[in-house]
Design an enzyme around this catalytic site. Sequence first.
Site, PDB file in Angstrom:
ATOM      1  N   TYR A 198       1.061  -1.437   0.293  1.00 37.56           N
ATOM      2  CA  TYR A 198       0.457  -0.078  -0.117  1.00 37.56           C
ATOM      3  C   TYR A 198       0.796   1.053  -0.352  1.00 37.56           C
ATOM      4  CZ  TYR A 198       1.324   0.379   4.975  1.00 37.56           C
ATOM      5  OH  TYR A 198       1.993   0.385   5.909  1.00 37.56           O
ATOM      6  N   CYS A 199       0.120   2.575  -0.109  1.00 37.65           N
ATOM      7  CA  CYS A 199       1.327   3.788   0.198  1.00 37.65           C
ATOM      8  C   CYS A 199       0.115   4.364   0.355  1.00 37.65           C
ATOM      9  CB  CYS A 199       1.123   3.820  -1.201  1.00 37.65           C
ATOM     10  SG  CYS A 199       0.173   4.417  -2.098  1.00 37.65           S
ATOM     11  N   PHE A 200       0.407   5.483   0.958  1.00 36.76           N
ATOM     12  CA  PHE A 200      -0.025   6.931   1.717  1.00 36.76           C
ATOM     13  C   PHE A 200      -0.957   7.471   1.399  1.00 36.76           C
ATOM     14  CE2 PHE A 200      -0.463   9.869   4.832  1.00 36.76           C
ATOM     15  CZ  PHE A 200      -0.524   9.629   5.845  1.00 36.76           C
ATOM     16  N   GLY A 233      -5.158   3.332  -0.768  1.00 38.73           N
ATOM     17  CA  GLY A 233      -3.688   3.587   0.025  1.00 38.73           C
ATOM     18  C   GLY A 233      -4.534   3.798   1.334  1.00 38.73           C
ATOM     19  N   TYR A 234      -3.164   4.096   2.386  1.00 36.42           N
ATOM     20  CA  TYR A 234      -3.445   4.194   3.876  1.00 36.42           C
ATOM     21  C   TYR A 234      -4.471   4.792   4.479  1.00 36.42           C
ATOM     22  CZ  TYR A 234      -2.041   5.302   8.505  1.00 36.42           C
ATOM     23  OH  TYR A 234      -2.455   5.421   9.859  1.00 36.42           O
TER      24      TYR A 234
END
Length: 112
Positions: free
Chosen positions: A26-28, A55-56
Site C-alpha cells: 500500500y502507499c500512503f 492506500g493507507y
Amino acid sequence: MTGSVKEARVKAWIEFADAHPDAMLYCFRGGARSRISQEWFQEAAGREILRLEGGYKAFRNYLIDQLEPEAIVPKPVLLGGMTGCGKTIVLRHIASAVDLEGLANHRGSSFR
C-alpha cells in the site's frame, strides 16, 4: 525509478514477501505508487502481491467510520422458554445480556 535502484528495491520487496506471505502492498495516499510497485513486483517475481486499494488513508478512514458508535448496529436476541428450562443460566454466559426478569425480582408476570 529505473536501473539498479529499482532492481534493489524490487528484490527487497520479494525477499520481504517471501518471509511474510500475508504481506500487503500500500502507499500512503491514493494508491498509484503502490499499483506501479505491484506491477514491478509481478514482473520480477512472477506472482501477485495484494494491494490495499486507496492506500493507507482510505483504509484508516474506513476503520474510523466502522468504529463510530453510530455504525455499530446492535442485534438484539430474545431468549424465551418454559419455566425451569435454564434461560437464566444462558444469560449469565452472555456478556451484554440484560436479565429483565432478574431486574424485576422474578415477578415475570409483568413482562408477559
